[in-house]
Design a protein around this motif. Structure first.
Motif, short mmCIF file in Angstrom:
data_model
loop_
_atom_site.label_atom_id
_atom_site.label_comp_id
_atom_site.label_asym_id
_atom_site.label_seq_id
_atom_site.Cartn_x
_atom_site.Cartn_y
_atom_site.Cartn_z
N GLY A 336 -11.06 -8.26 18.48
CA GLY A 336 -11.96 -7.12 18.62
C GLY A 336 -13.40 -7.42 18.25
O GLY A 336 -13.67 -8.06 17.24
N PHE A 337 -14.32 -6.99 19.10
CA PHE A 337 -15.75 -7.05 18.83
C PHE A 337 -16.29 -5.63 18.98
O PHE A 337 -15.97 -4.93 19.93
N ARG A 338 -17.13 -5.23 18.05
CA ARG A 338 -17.57 -3.84 18.04
C ARG A 338 -18.57 -3.52 19.14
O ARG A 338 -18.69 -2.38 19.57
N ASP A 339 -19.35 -4.55 19.59
CA ASP A 339 -20.34 -4.29 20.62
C ASP A 339 -20.67 -5.58 21.36
O ASP A 339 -20.21 -6.67 21.02
N VAL A 340 -21.51 -5.43 22.39
CA VAL A 340 -21.90 -6.55 23.24
C VAL A 340 -22.64 -7.61 22.43
O VAL A 340 -22.39 -8.82 22.58
N GLU A 341 -23.56 -7.18 21.57
CA GLU A 341 -24.37 -8.12 20.81
C GLU A 341 -23.52 -9.01 19.91
O GLU A 341 -23.75 -10.22 19.81
N THR A 342 -22.52 -8.42 19.25
CA THR A 342 -21.65 -9.19 18.36
C THR A 342 -20.84 -10.22 19.15
O THR A 342 -20.69 -11.37 18.73
N TYR A 343 -20.32 -9.78 20.28
CA TYR A 343 -19.53 -10.69 21.13
C TYR A 343 -20.38 -11.87 21.61
O TYR A 343 -19.98 -13.04 21.49
N THR A 366 -15.49 -1.88 31.61
CA THR A 366 -15.11 -0.66 30.89
C THR A 366 -14.05 0.08 31.71
O THR A 366 -14.29 0.46 32.86
N PHE A 367 -12.87 0.26 31.11
CA PHE A 367 -11.77 0.97 31.76
C PHE A 367 -11.73 2.39 31.17
O PHE A 367 -11.40 2.57 30.00
N ARG A 368 -12.03 3.38 32.01
CA ARG A 368 -12.04 4.77 31.54
C ARG A 368 -10.78 5.48 32.04
O ARG A 368 -10.57 5.62 33.24
N ASN A 377 -13.55 -1.08 26.30
CA ASN A 377 -14.45 -2.15 26.71
C ASN A 377 -13.79 -3.52 26.58
O ASN A 377 -13.18 -3.82 25.55
N VAL A 378 -13.91 -4.32 27.63
CA VAL A 378 -13.43 -5.70 27.62
C VAL A 378 -14.63 -6.60 27.86
O VAL A 378 -15.24 -6.57 28.94
N PHE A 379 -15.02 -7.38 26.85
CA PHE A 379 -16.16 -8.28 26.97
C PHE A 379 -15.70 -9.61 27.56
O PHE A 379 -14.69 -10.18 27.14
N GLU A 380 -16.48 -10.12 28.51
CA GLU A 380 -16.10 -11.35 29.23
C GLU A 380 -17.33 -12.22 29.45
O GLU A 380 -18.44 -11.71 29.60
N THR A 381 -17.10 -13.52 29.48
CA THR A 381 -18.13 -14.44 29.93
C THR A 381 -17.88 -14.78 31.40
O THR A 381 -16.77 -14.66 31.90
N PHE A 382 -18.92 -15.21 32.08
CA PHE A 382 -18.77 -15.67 33.46
C PHE A 382 -19.66 -16.88 33.69
O PHE A 382 -20.68 -17.05 33.01
N ALA A 424 -7.11 4.31 35.91
CA ALA A 424 -8.43 4.32 35.28
C ALA A 424 -9.49 3.96 36.30
O ALA A 424 -9.21 3.53 37.42
N VAL A 425 -10.72 4.15 35.91
CA VAL A 425 -11.88 3.72 36.70
C VAL A 425 -12.53 2.56 35.96
O VAL A 425 -12.89 2.68 34.78
N LYS A 426 -12.66 1.43 36.66
CA LYS A 426 -13.26 0.24 36.06
C LYS A 426 -14.73 0.16 36.41
O LYS A 426 -15.10 0.23 37.59
N GLN A 427 -15.56 0.03 35.40
CA GLN A 427 -17.00 -0.12 35.60
C GLN A 427 -17.44 -1.47 35.07
O GLN A 427 -17.16 -1.83 33.93
N THR A 428 -18.12 -2.26 35.92
CA THR A 428 -18.59 -3.59 35.53
C THR A 428 -20.07 -3.53 35.20
O THR A 428 -20.88 -3.04 36.00
#
Length: 540
Positions: A336-343, A366-368, A377-382, A424-428
């Motif tokens: 778990g990461f609390r936000d984008v910056e931490t990740y 983000t899966f709503r 929220n699922v943080f990912e690298t690409f 759910a609705v996925k938002q990238t």
């Protein structure tokens, strides 16, 4: 693509022998015996202007293989100019060896054996002689003689160097083949010391990994247009190579062999890095119309059968991941990461390979939940963005990007909060864009046993502003302007196709079609059936 045999061209010098001066550098009797430096110097000085580069190149390659106890430091800037001269990329003679340049923080020395130093210093003169462990202060170090000055000067002064190697010595590759070893000398940890390059978009406080790798900013040298031999179905590999070598920071890293400075370095554990370094060095120093990076092809032949059609994108992924696996440490991700910056702070500090520093970006999925409306929220690298190709006429690359970040309906989804399976609705959301951004158009489709290719033409620009696709970003103040740097294009069908590369070299576009390298206009480049597009961030 049918197989083609390699054509070898041999340049022979006159064989008539009146004295040692008249001998050719190709003479076996001259090159197989123990090198006579004074004899080499005499032959070079008495050669004609057209003969001299060939003489020096032969003697240089012979002398660099010599093993001597004593080694000498030499200016990397001067040595870069010399390499271009003997490779035929520069016409003027190099100037005097200027080791006084090493007083500059940005200049690093190279190490060469004593015979090569004797050869070069007698030909060009020098301002300061520096044994291996001696600094510029003139202080005496154990086992070394006092530095001496020379006022001799030969040749004409030429401009700033276009290559930036740091240390030169001999080594064996994993398979026993000879290699250039060009590595940063002053670095002894996994993250080499940084350079002061805050003005460049690739080397800045926002790109600390590139800074820590010690890579110089910008296009520090122009890569001459050279083809690559294709003896089987290697067009996929050749096109990727042309695109990657167009990225100066990547070429610099492998020419310097920065991975050799990693803690616990072991040659057998870095075979992919070795063959990549050898391939780039083969390309950069090529004096013919095309080169042949044989070790790279042989190394990947088990993964990619040259007798079969292959996918350039799959090869690019395989090459990148093998390099990352060799350089990056094994990391255990915390839960778990609390936000984008931490990740992103965690990822960018742990994954410091050259591939991560140049190509890695970050996005959030983000899966709503349709039931409770809570978002997960699922943080990912690409390392590239694989863009869908909508079925419409007059399609643009911008529309493919819009399709990528468009909300997507997910029917099979169980919410972590309410535990209900209502979809759910996925938002990238794109959060961090890398210095070099790869866009892959999803042209190839495989469903079961059926394979197909989408051949719709997609219009693409030479400059693109990505600000509209960044809905939330950790890159405050970073430029979102990108410039097209190269294209890998695919023609034909999925079973019978051909890859080529278009690359921007010295402000002009070139088409690289295996052994052929030809200049093309911008309109021709923009009409290609693009598959992989390489965009480079530019400074505003």
């Amino acid at each position: 693509m049918s197989g083609r045999s390699e054509v070898k061209v041999t340049i022979e010098e006159p064989r008539a022998v009146k004295s040692s001066v008249d001998q050719s550098p190709d003479d076996v009797s001259l090159l197989e015996v123990s090198p006579d430096v004074d004899r080499y110097v005499t032959m070079v000085k008495n050669s004609t202007p057209s003969q001299r580069p060939n003489f020096e190149r032969r003697f240089f390659l012979k002398l660099k293989e010599e093993t001597t106890t004593d080694k000498y430091q030499i200016s990397g800037k001067w040595f870069a100019e010399y390499l271009q001269y003997v490779a035929g990329a520069r016409k003027k003679l190099p100037s005097q060896i200027t080791n006084s340049d090493l007083k500059l923080i940005s200049e690093k020395p190279m190490l060469i054996n004593s015979k090569l130093w004797s050869f070069l210093s007698k030909l060009y003169g020098f301002d300061i002689e520096l044994p291996e462990n001696k600094g510029l202060t003139g202080r005496k170090t154990p086992g070394n003689n006092r530095s001496r000055l020379s006022t001799s000067r030969q040749g004409s002064i030429i401009g700033r160097s276009s290559l930036s190697p740091n240390v030169f010595k001999d080594a064996k590759s994993p398979k026993g083949t000879k290699e250039f070893i060009i590595i940063p000398q002053s670095v002894s940890t996994k993250t080499p010391g940084s350079l002061s390059n805050s003005q460049d978009p690739l080397i800045s406080k926002k790109n600390s990994n590139l800074e820590r790798l010690g890579l110089q900013r910008g296009r520090f040298f122009e890569v001459k247009p050279v083809g690559i031999l294709n003896t089987h179905n290697y067009c996929f590999m050749n096109a990727v190579m042309q695109s990657l070598i167009n990225i100066p920071e990547l070429s610099q890293y492998f020419l310097q062999q920065g991975y050799r400075q990693l803690q616990g370095y072991n040659a057998s554990s870095y075979q992919t890095c070795h063959v990549m370094s050898t391939a780039i060095e083969t390309y950069i120093t090529c004096t013919k119309l095309y080169c042949n990076p044989k070790e790279l092809k042989q190394y990947f032949s088990t993964d990619f059968d040259p007798n079969q059609q292959q996918d350039a994108h799959e090869y690019l992924i395989r090459l990148r991941e093998k390099i990352r696996d060799e350089i990056n440490p094994i990391i255990r991700f915390p839960e778990g990461f609390r936000d984008v910056e931490t990740y992103w702070s965690f990822v960018s500090s742990k994954y410091t390979s050259v591939m991560d520093a140049i190509f890695c970006g970050q996005q959030t999925s983000t899966f709503r939940c349709n039931a409770c409306l809570k978002g997960n929220n699922v943080f990912e690298t690409f390392f590239e963005l694989s863009l869908p190709i909508p079925l419409r006429r007059d399609l643009t690359l911008e529309e493919c990007l819009e399709e990528y970040v468009m909300d997507e309906i997910i029917e099979e989804y169980t919410c972590e909060s309410c535990k209900k399976s209502r979809g759910a609705v996925k938002q990238t959301t794109l959060n961090v864009l890398p210095p070099v951004l790869l866009l892959v158009l999803k042209r190839f489709q495989v469903k079961g046993r059926s394979k197909d290719k989408i051949r719709d033409f997609v219009r693409y620009p030479t400059n693109l502003d990505f600000s509209r696709y960044l809905k939330q970003t950790t890159q405050s103040g970073m430029s979102t302007q990108y410039k097209l740097d190269s294209i890998i294009a695919h023609s034909g069908s999925i079973d019978h196709g051909h890859y080529v590369c278009y690359a921007l070299r010295d402000s002009e576009w070139y088409l690289f079609d295996d052994e052929k390298a030809s200049k093309v206009d911008t309109d021709t480049m923009l009409s290609a059936e693009a598959y992989i597009l390489c965009f480079r961030r530019i400074d505003l």
